[in-house]
Design a protein around this motif. Structure first.
Motif, PDB file in Angstrom:
ATOM      1  N   GLY A  16       0.857  -1.182   0.000  1.00 32.79           N
ATOM      2  CA  GLY A  16       0.000   0.000   0.000  1.00 32.79           C
ATOM      3  C   GLY A  16       0.892   1.231   0.000  1.00 32.79           C
ATOM      4  N   SER A  17       0.851   2.009  -1.060  1.00 32.15           N
ATOM      5  CA  SER A  17       1.804   3.107  -1.178  1.00 32.15           C
ATOM      6  C   SER A  17       1.556   4.185  -0.132  1.00 32.15           C
ATOM      7  N   PRO A  18       2.617   4.866   0.315  1.00 31.48           N
ATOM      8  CA  PRO A  18       2.484   5.926   1.316  1.00 31.48           C
ATOM      9  C   PRO A  18       1.853   7.167   0.696  1.00 31.48           C
ATOM     10  N   LEU A  19       0.708   7.563   1.194  1.00 33.31           N
ATOM     11  CA  LEU A  19      -0.066   8.658   0.614  1.00 33.31           C
ATOM     12  C   LEU A  19       0.105   9.919   1.458  1.00 33.31           C
ATOM     13  N   PHE A  20       0.564  10.990   0.836  1.00 32.25           N
ATOM     14  CA  PHE A  20       0.812  12.239   1.557  1.00 32.25           C
ATOM     15  C   PHE A  20      -0.465  12.716   2.236  1.00 32.25           C
ATOM     16  N   ILE A  21      -0.376  12.998   3.528  1.00 34.67           N
ATOM     17  CA  ILE A  21      -1.473  13.421   4.403  1.00 34.67           C
ATOM     18  C   ILE A  21      -2.429  12.267   4.710  1.00 34.67           C
ATOM     19  N   ILE A  22      -2.724  11.436   3.730  1.00 32.85           N
ATOM     20  CA  ILE A  22      -3.803  10.447   3.842  1.00 32.85           C
ATOM     21  C   ILE A  22      -3.415   9.229   4.666  1.00 32.85           C
ATOM     22  N   SER A  23      -2.207   8.713   4.491  1.00 27.68           N
ATOM     23  CA  SER A  23      -1.798   7.501   5.209  1.00 27.68           C
ATOM     24  C   SER A  23      -1.498   7.832   6.665  1.00 27.68           C
ATOM     25  N   ASN A  24      -2.118   7.105   7.565  1.00 28.51           N
ATOM     26  CA  ASN A  24      -1.974   7.320   9.002  1.00 28.51           C
ATOM     27  C   ASN A  24      -1.910   5.961   9.701  1.00 28.51           C
ATOM     28  N   PRO A  25      -1.702   5.917  11.001  1.00 30.17           N
ATOM     29  CA  PRO A  25      -1.614   4.613  11.658  1.00 30.17           C
ATOM     30  C   PRO A  25      -2.847   3.740  11.474  1.00 30.17           C
ATOM     31  N   ASP A  26      -4.038   4.328  11.478  1.00 30.10           N
ATOM     32  CA  ASP A  26      -5.254   3.526  11.293  1.00 30.10           C
ATOM     33  C   ASP A  26      -5.211   2.765   9.972  1.00 30.10           C
ATOM     34  N   LEU A  27      -4.839   3.463   8.890  1.00 33.28           N
ATOM     35  CA  LEU A  27      -4.803   2.823   7.581  1.00 33.28           C
ATOM     36  C   LEU A  27      -3.673   1.801   7.505  1.00 33.28           C
ATOM     37  N   VAL A  28      -2.498   2.164   8.000  1.00 35.06           N
ATOM     38  CA  VAL A  28      -1.352   1.252   7.941  1.00 35.06           C
ATOM     39  C   VAL A  28      -1.639  -0.035   8.710  1.00 35.06           C
ATOM     40  N   ILE A  29      -2.178   0.087   9.896  1.00 37.04           N
ATOM     41  CA  ILE A  29      -2.481  -1.095  10.714  1.00 37.04           C
ATOM     42  C   ILE A  29      -3.520  -1.969  10.032  1.00 37.04           C
ATOM     43  N   ALA A  30      -4.543  -1.350   9.447  1.00 36.33           N
ATOM     44  CA  ALA A  30      -5.572  -2.126   8.749  1.00 36.33           C
ATOM     45  C   ALA A  30      -4.989  -2.856   7.548  1.00 36.33           C
ATOM     46  N   GLN A  31      -4.121  -2.194   6.791  1.00 33.21           N
ATOM     47  CA  GLN A  31      -3.497  -2.835   5.631  1.00 33.21           C
ATOM     48  C   GLN A  31      -2.635  -4.010   6.068  1.00 33.21           C
ATOM     49  N   CYS A  32      -1.816  -3.809   7.088  1.00 31.99           N
ATOM     50  CA  CYS A  32      -0.929  -4.884   7.550  1.00 31.99           C
ATOM     51  C   CYS A  32      -1.710  -6.070   8.092  1.00 31.99           C
ATOM     52  N   LYS A  33      -2.739  -5.815   8.885  1.00 43.01           N
ATOM     53  CA  LYS A  33      -3.550  -6.906   9.421  1.00 43.01           C
ATOM     54  C   LYS A  33      -4.255  -7.669   8.307  1.00 43.01           C
ATOM     55  N   THR A  63       3.854  -0.538  15.877  1.00 43.29           N
ATOM     56  CA  THR A  63       4.651  -1.696  16.294  1.00 43.29           C
ATOM     57  C   THR A  63       3.925  -2.527  17.347  1.00 43.29           C
ATOM     58  N   GLU A  64       3.387  -1.862  18.363  1.00 42.42           N
ATOM     59  CA  GLU A  64       2.738  -2.581  19.457  1.00 42.42           C
ATOM     60  C   GLU A  64       1.430  -3.231  19.024  1.00 42.42           C
ATOM     61  N   GLU A  65       0.656  -2.545  18.181  1.00 40.36           N
ATOM     62  CA  GLU A  65      -0.619  -3.137  17.734  1.00 40.36           C
ATOM     63  C   GLU A  65      -0.382  -4.347  16.844  1.00 40.36           C
ATOM     64  N   LEU A  66       0.606  -4.264  15.968  1.00 40.29           N
ATOM     65  CA  LEU A  66       0.889  -5.408  15.108  1.00 40.29           C
ATOM     66  C   LEU A  66       1.478  -6.566  15.905  1.00 40.29           C
ATOM     67  N   ASP A  67       2.279  -6.262  16.924  1.00 44.22           N
ATOM     68  CA  ASP A  67       2.807  -7.319  17.797  1.00 44.22           C
ATOM     69  C   ASP A  67       1.671  -8.034  18.526  1.00 44.22           C
ATOM     70  N   ARG A  68       0.714  -7.275  19.046  1.00 44.20           N
ATOM     71  CA  ARG A  68      -0.431  -7.892  19.729  1.00 44.20           C
ATOM     72  C   ARG A  68      -1.240  -8.748  18.763  1.00 44.20           C
ATOM     73  N   HIS A  69      -1.434  -8.249  17.549  1.00 43.12           N
ATOM     74  CA  HIS A  69      -2.171  -9.021  16.547  1.00 43.12           C
ATOM     75  C   HIS A  69      -1.452 -10.337  16.246  1.00 43.12           C
ATOM     76  N   ASN A  70      -0.143 -10.285  16.099  1.00 44.59           N
ATOM     77  CA  ASN A  70       0.614 -11.488  15.767  1.00 44.59           C
ATOM     78  C   ASN A  70       0.584 -12.510  16.886  1.00 44.59           C
ATOM     79  N   GLN A  71       0.627 -12.047  18.127  1.00 50.41           N
ATOM     80  CA  GLN A  71       0.551 -12.962  19.258  1.00 50.41           C
ATOM     81  C   GLN A  71      -0.810 -13.644  19.334  1.00 50.41           C
TER      82      GLN A  71
END
Length: 323
Positions: A16-33, A63-71
């Protein structure tokens, strides 16, 4: 070739490409999950003077949210995330942001607007890899010479800062001499296009504009709706707004009082990504998008978009390859 660990076990071969202003932790975490690489520009994390460093807070949360998801989901772990660094000389935050990203062991570093040895060394110091975005073969060779691990080929039709070369020509020229990781950007908005990117020699697809029209994206509702309602003919290619050529939504330009078919050229030497940059107020709501937005038919959660891409990709493989 064997892809680096950070790119080898994705649900589908997508960043998911990094979008100026638009990409934020909510979007990044959702994409990774959902199983694809989520990314954001470091410059999106912009705090006011005297406030805690926002980039640090974002990296901690991701980092912490993705770690919790992986566990909690060892059989379906999240994909790794990426941070985009603007390497242009006007980015006075670069050195600070490199140190923060190294501290948090960012797994994938995406570099833009300049290839520098010290940036690649910072990524490698914490076990990360670097992918440098380029618009032609000459820039691609420079990036690899300076230590980048892979390339993002930004071809014609891509949203934001984009090249003018056909993806067929660009990927073919790169593959004549480079066998490392290559992601392709340029109007990729469905599963068939992801498979097509691989067929022409890329390892991954680099998808941005469809994620603007997701619930998590930090975009105005009008922006998201304009993505849904527009198609390739609604995109204009101009360097007026940043000094670098990019693709923008014609309706947003017209709404700002300009003629999208008669835009003047900008002076690239005045390109500025520093905190003191200024632009006319009329440009505030001029919105970027790529030519693939005709495939976007509604505003959905990011995970639902990834689900659609995954189904389309699997169907395309079955139809064309028998598996």
């Amino acid at each position: 070739m064997t892809l680096p660990t950070q790119l080898a076990n994705l649900r589908i071969p997508v960043i998911g490409s990094p979008l100026f202003i638009i990409s934020n932790p909510d979007l990044v975490i959702a994409q990774c999950k959902a199983g694809i690489v989520g990314a954001f520009p470091a410059l999106n994390a912009r705090e006011k003077e005297g406030e805690p460093i926002l980039l640090e807070a974002w990296l901690k949360r991701i980092t912490e949210e993705l770690d919790r998801h992986n566990q909690a989901n060892p059989d379906t772990p999240a994909a790794p995330f990426a941070v985009n660094q603007i390497v242009h000389r006007s980015n006075e935050r670069l050195e600070r942001d490199l140190e923060i990203c190294a501290k948090w062991k960012v797994p994938i570093w995406i570099t833009s607007l300049g290839a520098r040895v010290e940036v690649n060394e910072a990524a490698h110091s914490c076990g990360g890899i670097t992918l440098h975005d380029i618009i032609n073969n000459r820039f691609a060779k420079k990036a690899i010479e300076k230590g980048a691990d892979g390339l993002i080929a930004v071809a014609a039709g891509a949203g934001g800062h984009a090249g003018a070369q056909s993806p067929f020509a660009l990927v073919n020229e790169i593959r004549e001499w480079f066998d490392g990781p290559v992601a392709l950007s340029g109007a990729i908005a469905n599963g068939k296009s992801i498979l097509a990117a691989q067929a022409m020699g890329a390892d991954l697809a680099y998808i941005g504009s469809p994620f603007i029209a997701t619930d998590e994206a930090n975009a105005q509702p009008e922006y998201k709706q304009m993505i849904v309602e527009s198609g390739a003919e609604d995109i204009v290619y101009s360097n007026l707004f940043t000094g670098v050529h990019g693709n923008y939504l014609k309706p947003s330009i017209a709404r700002a009082g300009m003629d999208p078919d008669n835009l003047e050229d900008s002076d690239p030497s005045k390109m500025n990504f520093g905190a003191d940059r200024e632009k006319p107020k009329s440009w505030k709501e001029i919105w970027g998008a790529g030519q693939g937005i005709g495939a976007v038919t509604g505003i959905t959660p990011a995970a639902q978009l990834v689900d659609r891409l995954a189904v389309e990709y699997a169907d395309a493989r079955q139809e064309l390859c028998g598996g």
